[in-house]
Design a protein around this motif. Structure first.
Motif, PDB file in Angstrom:
ATOM      1  N   UNK A  40      34.269  75.031 -33.647  1.00 30.57           N
ATOM      2  CA  UNK A  40      33.554  74.006 -32.876  1.00 30.57           C
ATOM      3  C   UNK A  40      34.448  73.403 -31.795  1.00 30.57           C
ATOM      4  N   UNK A  41      35.700  73.128 -32.138  1.00 28.90           N
ATOM      5  CA  UNK A  41      36.640  72.575 -31.155  1.00 28.90           C
ATOM      6  C   UNK A  41      36.858  73.572 -30.023  1.00 28.90           C
ATOM      7  N   UNK A  42      37.053  74.835 -30.369  1.00 25.81           N
ATOM      8  CA  UNK A  42      37.265  75.864 -29.351  1.00 25.81           C
ATOM      9  C   UNK A  42      36.053  76.012 -28.437  1.00 25.81           C
ATOM     10  N   UNK A  43      34.857  75.991 -29.011  1.00 25.22           N
ATOM     11  CA  UNK A  43      33.634  76.116 -28.211  1.00 25.22           C
ATOM     12  C   UNK A  43      33.493  74.934 -27.252  1.00 25.22           C
ATOM     13  N   UNK A  44      33.916  73.764 -27.697  1.00 22.40           N
ATOM     14  CA  UNK A  44      33.844  72.574 -26.838  1.00 22.40           C
ATOM     15  C   UNK A  44      34.886  72.637 -25.721  1.00 22.40           C
ATOM     16  N   UNK A  45      36.104  73.016 -26.055  1.00 20.89           N
ATOM     17  CA  UNK A  45      37.198  73.042 -25.070  1.00 20.89           C
ATOM     18  C   UNK A  45      37.108  74.210 -24.104  1.00 20.89           C
ATOM     19  N   UNK A  46      36.559  75.332 -24.581  1.00 22.42           N
ATOM     20  CA  UNK A  46      36.546  76.560 -23.774  1.00 22.42           C
ATOM     21  C   UNK A  46      35.156  77.191 -23.784  1.00 22.42           C
TER      22      UNK A  46
END
Length: 54
Positions: A40-46
């Motif tokens: 989820x963090x990766x999808x938000x940041x990138x």
């Protein structure tokens, strides 16, 4: 000259990738993490960078 493209294994939240981009430049081509929170963090940041999973 071609821009550096970065692929990331066992990405986690992406801290190492951010550091590499900060020092060397380039762009993130793909990430790989199966943890739901990290994903989820990766999808938000990138957004738009594929998460290849396991």
């Amino acid at each position: 000259m071609n821009a550096l493209r970065i692929g990331s294994l066992c990405t986690g939240y992406g801290g190492l990738d951010m550091a590499v981009q900060s020092v060397l430049g380039g762009s993130l081509a793909w990430v790989s993490d199966v943890d739901p929170g990290a994903s989820r963090i990766l999808a938000h940041r990138h957004p738009g960078v594929p998460n290849l999973g396991d």
